[in-house]
Design an enzyme around this catalytic site. Sequence first.
Site, PDB file in Angstrom:
ATOM      1  N   THR A 135      -6.241  -3.921  -3.854  1.00 55.52           N
ATOM      2  CA  THR A 135      -4.954  -3.799  -3.149  1.00 55.52           C
ATOM      3  C   THR A 135      -3.788  -4.250  -4.011  1.00 55.52           C
ATOM      4  O   THR A 135      -2.669  -3.755  -3.858  1.00 55.52           O
ATOM      5  CB  THR A 135      -4.974  -4.592  -1.830  1.00 55.52           C
ATOM      6  OG1 THR A 135      -5.136  -5.990  -2.089  1.00 55.52           O
ATOM      7  CG2 THR A 135      -6.093  -4.102  -0.922  1.00 55.52           C
ATOM      8  N   VAL A 145       0.063  -3.602   0.325  1.00 60.91           N
ATOM      9  CA  VAL A 145      -0.031  -3.281   1.760  1.00 60.91           C
ATOM     10  C   VAL A 145      -1.528  -3.080   2.017  1.00 60.91           C
ATOM     11  O   VAL A 145      -2.007  -1.965   2.217  1.00 60.91           O
ATOM     12  CB  VAL A 145       0.814  -2.044   2.113  1.00 60.91           C
ATOM     13  CG1 VAL A 145       0.823  -1.797   3.617  1.00 60.91           C
ATOM     14  CG2 VAL A 145       2.253  -2.234   1.613  1.00 60.91           C
ATOM     15  N   HIS A 146      -2.230  -4.193   1.973  1.00 63.05           N
ATOM     16  CA  HIS A 146      -3.684  -4.214   1.852  1.00 63.05           C
ATOM     17  C   HIS A 146      -4.407  -3.251   2.802  1.00 63.05           C
ATOM     18  O   HIS A 146      -5.207  -2.409   2.380  1.00 63.05           O
ATOM     19  CB  HIS A 146      -4.212  -5.625   2.105  1.00 63.05           C
ATOM     20  CG  HIS A 146      -3.497  -6.713   1.390  1.00 63.05           C
ATOM     21  ND1 HIS A 146      -3.707  -6.987   0.061  1.00 63.05           N
ATOM     22  CD2 HIS A 146      -2.580  -7.618   1.823  1.00 63.05           C
ATOM     23  CE1 HIS A 146      -2.950  -8.017  -0.304  1.00 63.05           C
ATOM     24  NE2 HIS A 146      -2.260  -8.410   0.746  1.00 63.05           N
ATOM     25  N   ASP A 147      -4.145  -3.413   4.083  1.00 65.26           N
ATOM     26  CA  ASP A 147      -4.976  -2.766   5.104  1.00 65.26           C
ATOM     27  C   ASP A 147      -4.857  -1.247   5.093  1.00 65.26           C
ATOM     28  O   ASP A 147      -5.827  -0.531   5.355  1.00 65.26           O
ATOM     29  CB  ASP A 147      -4.616  -3.302   6.484  1.00 65.26           C
ATOM     30  CG  ASP A 147      -4.852  -4.801   6.599  1.00 65.26           C
ATOM     31  OD1 ASP A 147      -5.540  -5.358   5.721  1.00 65.26           O
ATOM     32  OD2 ASP A 147      -4.343  -5.418   7.552  1.00 65.26           O
ATOM     33  N   LEU A 188      -4.649   0.654   2.659  1.00 61.53           N
ATOM     34  CA  LEU A 188      -5.436   1.252   1.583  1.00 61.53           C
ATOM     35  C   LEU A 188      -6.821   1.649   2.082  1.00 61.53           C
ATOM     36  O   LEU A 188      -7.397   2.644   1.626  1.00 61.53           O
ATOM     37  CB  LEU A 188      -5.531   0.284   0.404  1.00 61.53           C
ATOM     38  CG  LEU A 188      -6.134   0.829  -0.886  1.00 61.53           C
ATOM     39  CD1 LEU A 188      -5.322   2.001  -1.438  1.00 61.53           C
ATOM     40  CD2 LEU A 188      -6.223  -0.289  -1.950  1.00 61.53           C
TER      41      LEU A 188
END
Length: 318
Positions: free
Chosen positions: A196, A245-247, A249
């Site tokens: 991420t 914007v980790h989630d 991905l």
Amino acid sequence: MKKLILDVDTGTDDAVAVMLAALHPDLDLVGVTTVNGNAEVQYCTENTLRVLDVIGRSTIPVFEGLAKPFARPDFPVPRRKDDLTDKIHGKYLDLPPATSRKQEAGAVEFLIETYRDATDPITLVPVAPLSNIAAAITLHPKLVEMIPHLVIMGGGHLHGNVTPSAEFNIWADPEAANVVFSAGFERITLVPLDATHKALVTRDDCAAFRALGTPAGDATATVVEHRIGVHDKIQRMEIAHSAPVHDALCVAHLIQPDVITTEPHPVAIETQGALTVGRTVIDVRRRGTDARLVNVAFDADARSFVDLMLNTFGQKHG
């Protein structure tokens, strides 16, 4: 069309994941479950409802889940004054209050009943502490055979973000993560901080989101600009004025698999170490005895990730 369930603790990056899952034409978001994490679960539920309302997807059901970790009574623990989690998410997203309502059934009940009754494959995408998932498979162990693919945002090999060793989602409920990773799922994809942090979104990207003139574009710009502001002050990224914007991905991977690059490795969760609790032990050199392999993402294509979101959020959704 690929069916999925999102398990979230919404949060700024969860918000973008919800929008991408709800709006992309190749995905069918069956439901969203919420859990204690970035904030107490009631705030995470309200934020999820706000996001779905803003983008006109209020018919997607939201189920509230566990208010506490699976086993650990001492979370949330006291945090430093400069703690990133509190500052980057807060309690409420900067979106209008929800007019829709959560479902009466709880998240764990929904997960068990949905997979028990499913006639089509449904990918489960937990992008939060794994409390709901651990509880569901403990109550109904056959779920492990019914869930065809888990795509998990969590962990880190070279990176931690809440301690030097641990990423927040795993650290927040390490016992739950241990239950999930040792349960015997046929297919797990893990998207850790290593990936991420390669898929950064910049202030210029946010301007492009806002220029779309759509509710999703505006909402994405709002929450990501906030993330960038906090990262610039507390945890500056390698690219100036950017943030992971980790989630989202994880959702992007369902649409465009090559947005991340994965390698198969055994993964275990540390639940006891005084300095390492919550660490994902990714056995890249095969020094352990665990033969179970997880597809771990170590790289990501930032441009493809942003373009995918721009294309999705720029569409006029009916």
